[in-house]
Design an enzyme around this catalytic site. Structure first.
Site, PDB file in Angstrom:
ATOM      1  N   SER A 255       0.829  -1.198   0.000  1.00  0.00           N
ATOM      2  CA  SER A 255       0.000   0.000   0.000  1.00  0.00           C
ATOM      3  C   SER A 255       0.863   1.247   0.000  1.00  0.00           C
ATOM      4  O   SER A 255       1.969   1.257   0.543  1.00  0.00           O
ATOM      5  CB  SER A 255      -0.944  -0.001   1.203  1.00  0.00           C
ATOM      6  OG  SER A 255      -0.424   0.810   2.226  1.00  0.00           O
ATOM      7  N   LYS A 256       0.336   2.267  -0.663  1.00  0.00           N
ATOM      8  CA  LYS A 256       1.070   3.528  -0.810  1.00  0.00           C
ATOM      9  C   LYS A 256       1.450   4.100   0.557  1.00  0.00           C
ATOM     10  O   LYS A 256       2.490   4.716   0.715  1.00  0.00           O
ATOM     11  CB  LYS A 256       0.170   4.502  -1.588  1.00  0.00           C
ATOM     12  CG  LYS A 256       0.689   5.908  -1.696  1.00  0.00           C
ATOM     13  CD  LYS A 256       1.673   6.041  -2.832  1.00  0.00           C
ATOM     14  CE  LYS A 256       2.102   7.475  -3.048  1.00  0.00           C
ATOM     15  NZ  LYS A 256       3.354   7.574  -3.788  1.00  0.00           N
ATOM     16  N   ARG A 257       0.570   3.879   1.530  1.00  0.00           N
ATOM     17  CA  ARG A 257       0.808   4.438   2.859  1.00  0.00           C
ATOM     18  C   ARG A 257       2.047   3.832   3.526  1.00  0.00           C
ATOM     19  O   ARG A 257       2.840   4.521   4.139  1.00  0.00           O
ATOM     20  CB  ARG A 257      -0.415   4.158   3.741  1.00  0.00           C
ATOM     21  CG  ARG A 257      -1.046   5.355   4.369  1.00  0.00           C
ATOM     22  CD  ARG A 257      -2.311   5.020   5.133  1.00  0.00           C
ATOM     23  NE  ARG A 257      -2.898   3.721   4.820  1.00  0.00           N
ATOM     24  CZ  ARG A 257      -2.813   2.648   5.589  1.00  0.00           C
ATOM     25  NH1 ARG A 257      -2.155   2.690   6.729  1.00  0.00           N
ATOM     26  NH2 ARG A 257      -3.399   1.519   5.243  1.00  0.00           N
ATOM     27  N   ARG A 258       2.187   2.512   3.408  1.00  0.00           N
ATOM     28  CA  ARG A 258       3.272   1.822   4.119  1.00  0.00           C
ATOM     29  C   ARG A 258       4.492   1.562   3.251  1.00  0.00           C
ATOM     30  O   ARG A 258       5.595   1.452   3.748  1.00  0.00           O
ATOM     31  CB  ARG A 258       2.818   0.419   4.536  1.00  0.00           C
ATOM     32  CG  ARG A 258       1.698   0.266   5.448  1.00  0.00           C
ATOM     33  CD  ARG A 258       1.582  -1.225   5.781  1.00  0.00           C
ATOM     34  NE  ARG A 258       0.875  -1.950   4.735  1.00  0.00           N
ATOM     35  CZ  ARG A 258      -0.402  -2.297   4.841  1.00  0.00           C
ATOM     36  NH1 ARG A 258      -1.068  -1.998   5.931  1.00  0.00           N
ATOM     37  NH2 ARG A 258      -0.984  -2.955   3.862  1.00  0.00           N
ATOM     38  N   ASP A 259       4.256   1.359   1.969  1.00  0.00           N
ATOM     39  CA  ASP A 259       5.338   0.811   1.141  1.00  0.00           C
ATOM     40  C   ASP A 259       5.654   1.738  -0.022  1.00  0.00           C
ATOM     41  O   ASP A 259       4.839   2.556  -0.400  1.00  0.00           O
ATOM     42  CB  ASP A 259       4.915  -0.550   0.575  1.00  0.00           C
ATOM     43  CG  ASP A 259       4.370  -1.478   1.642  1.00  0.00           C
ATOM     44  OD1 ASP A 259       5.137  -1.833   2.542  1.00  0.00           O
ATOM     45  OD2 ASP A 259       3.173  -1.827   1.588  1.00  0.00           O
TER      46      ASP A 259
END
Ligand code: GLU
Length: 467
Positions: free
Chosen positions: A236-240
């Site tokens: 996910s853009k948020r984590r990765d």
């Protein structure tokens, strides 16, 4: 396979191009090209809030960078709304769809008090409402039977129809939903195979029901496994770090990225790692796509990048490095600079993992004022022998008739033997004086490229800075 495949890649604009999307695009492309088919690019841009022409350009440039070319398109769904409205009307007229004026809160309230599972309760199914502003059009899902997705990767997956809500085809504001728009487009574009991310499998029975209601056959579906991070969480853009653009900027080569991505979920049938595009085209098939999530491992991708960098010719390395060199203040691309770069290129390509490391490896050649790294400088000052070694090196090198890397190396070896010091030890302060760093390209080649005058003056500069 009898028919020539027509596949489509249908990304939604998000402002960046997801590595999972790149993998899906690649599988579609390889499948189409392997069997002489057609790759259609279609942009799902019906969500006005998440849409902009730059985002669409971004998708196209990322695909171009990866050399994934399209034969038709890009088609924009936002320009095809009439087609979806027309299909919706025909479903309504044939009694396969109905209008609904329920508000979300009303539905939730009814469902809660009746103790039903969340979702739509079919309230308007038999009310015979006509079209009006604010009314959504819902698909009338059969109450009995099952819908089977015969997936080329997952096999037969059956969904009981009673578990499928009467889903929305057209929202109250007139906007078509994903399932309808894709079914209409896939029919209109004569798509034979839909290869896409596994997350779309649950909506596939809905699509199949719509195809049937329109009296058409559904294409063949193939749902490919999701990409996960090291904790087995969906990327996910948020984590990765998920944007292809980021990897491009970091200095990954498109060929390395392609080779790494093709192995995420697919295997050539043996344990080969490095595959050319031709190998991929010769071998790709959906029956060797697995079911389990694939770990997107940047360290592994770096290993592929190193390999592909080591295969580049000097000229290719220069071309690849140019965008990174041009962003520095020391590169002006003169013939002299280019030829110095080309001389060192073979030494560089085997020593880096990312193209973005190149400027830091070659800056010492091009900067008129050498800056010495603090840690490199400290390593020299903490060794009391450094000054003597530097002064001696000037004597040794000044006597050379030819200032070439092999002459410099022989001279150093002879000096090492006579002094009883290791070559490594002798080279350490010289390397710092010449390159400003503790590690870099091979010292003697670096000195040859730099030339006698600059090399000697750098040695004496550092010697004079040491007390
Ligand atoms: N727009 C969807 C996505 O970006 C793809 C849908 C499809 O391929 O049917 O995941």
């Amino acid at each position: 396979m009898h028919e020539v495949p027509r596949v489509r890649f249908a990304p939604s604009p998000t402002g960046y191009f997801h590595v999972g999307g790149a993998r899906t695009a690649l599988f579609n492309w390889l499948f189409a090209k392997r069997f002489g088919g057609v790759f259609v690019l279609r942009i799902e841009d019906t969500d006005e809030a998440r849409n902009s022409p730059e985002w669409i350009d971004g998708i196209c440039s990322a695909l171009e960078w990866l050399k994934i070319t399209w034969d038709e398109g890009p088609f924009l769904q936002s320009e095809r709304l009439d087609l979806y409205a027309e299909a919706a009307q025909s479903l309504f007229r044939s009694g396969k769809a109905y209008y609904c004026d329920c508000q979300r809160s009303e539905i939730d309230e009814r469902v809660r008090s009746a103790g039903l599972p969340p979702g739509y309760d079919g309230f308007c199914r038999d009310r015979g409402l006509q079209s009006a502003t604010g009314r959504a059009l819902r698909f009338k899902v059969p109450k009995e039977g099952e819908t089977v997705v015969d997936d080329l990767v997952r096999g037969k997956v059956a969904f009981e129809n009673r578990t499928i809500d009467d889903f929305i085809l057209i929202k109250g504001n007139g906007a078509p939903l994903f399932v309808l728009a894709n079914v209409v487009d896939d029919l209109d574009m004569r798509i034979s195979h839909v290869i896409r991310a596994e997350e779309h499998l649950p909506t596939t029975p809905k699509a199949i029901l719509v195809y049937q209601a329109l009296g058409q056959n559904a294409p063949q579906f193939a749902h490919v496994p999701v990409l996960v991070n090291e904790k087995r969480q969906k990327l996910s853009k948020r984590r990765d770090r998920v944007a292809v653009e980021d990897y491009k900027e970091m200095g990954f080569l498109p060929a390395a990225m392609e080779n790494y991505l093709v192995l995420l979920g697919w295997s050539p049938g043996d344990d080969r790692e490095f595959l050319t595009r031709q190998d991929e085209l010769d071998l790709f098939s959906l029956d060797r796509v697995g079911h389990s999530p694939s770990f997107f491992d940047v360290t592994k991708m770096l290993h592929f990048n190193k390999h592909y960098l080591s295969l580049l010719s000097s000229e290719e390395l220069l071309q690849t490095a140019l965008p990174f060199l041009e962003a520095t203040d020391f590169w002006d691309g003169t013939p002299d600079q280019r030829s110095s770069f080309l001389k060192l290129a073979p030494e560089i390509s085997t020593r880096i993992g990312l193209v973005s490391e190149i400027p830091g490896m070659v800056d010492f050649i091009f900067k008129s004022q050498l800056s010495i790294d603090e840690s490199a400088f400290n390593s020299v000052t903490t060794d009391s022998n450094s000054k003597k070694l530097l002064e001696r090196s000037i004597e040794v090198f000044s006597g050379l008739e030819i200032f070439g890397s092999s002459e410099l190396e022989s001279a150093c070896r002879a000096w090492a033997e006579e002094s009883g010091l290791s070559l490594r030890k002798l080279q350490a302060p010289i390397r710092v004086a010449i390159t400003g760093k503790k590690v870099g390209p091979p010292l003697f080649s670096a000195m040859e490229v730099l030339g006698r005058e600059t090399s000697l003056s750098r040695l004496s500069d550092l010697a004079s800075r040491l007390s």
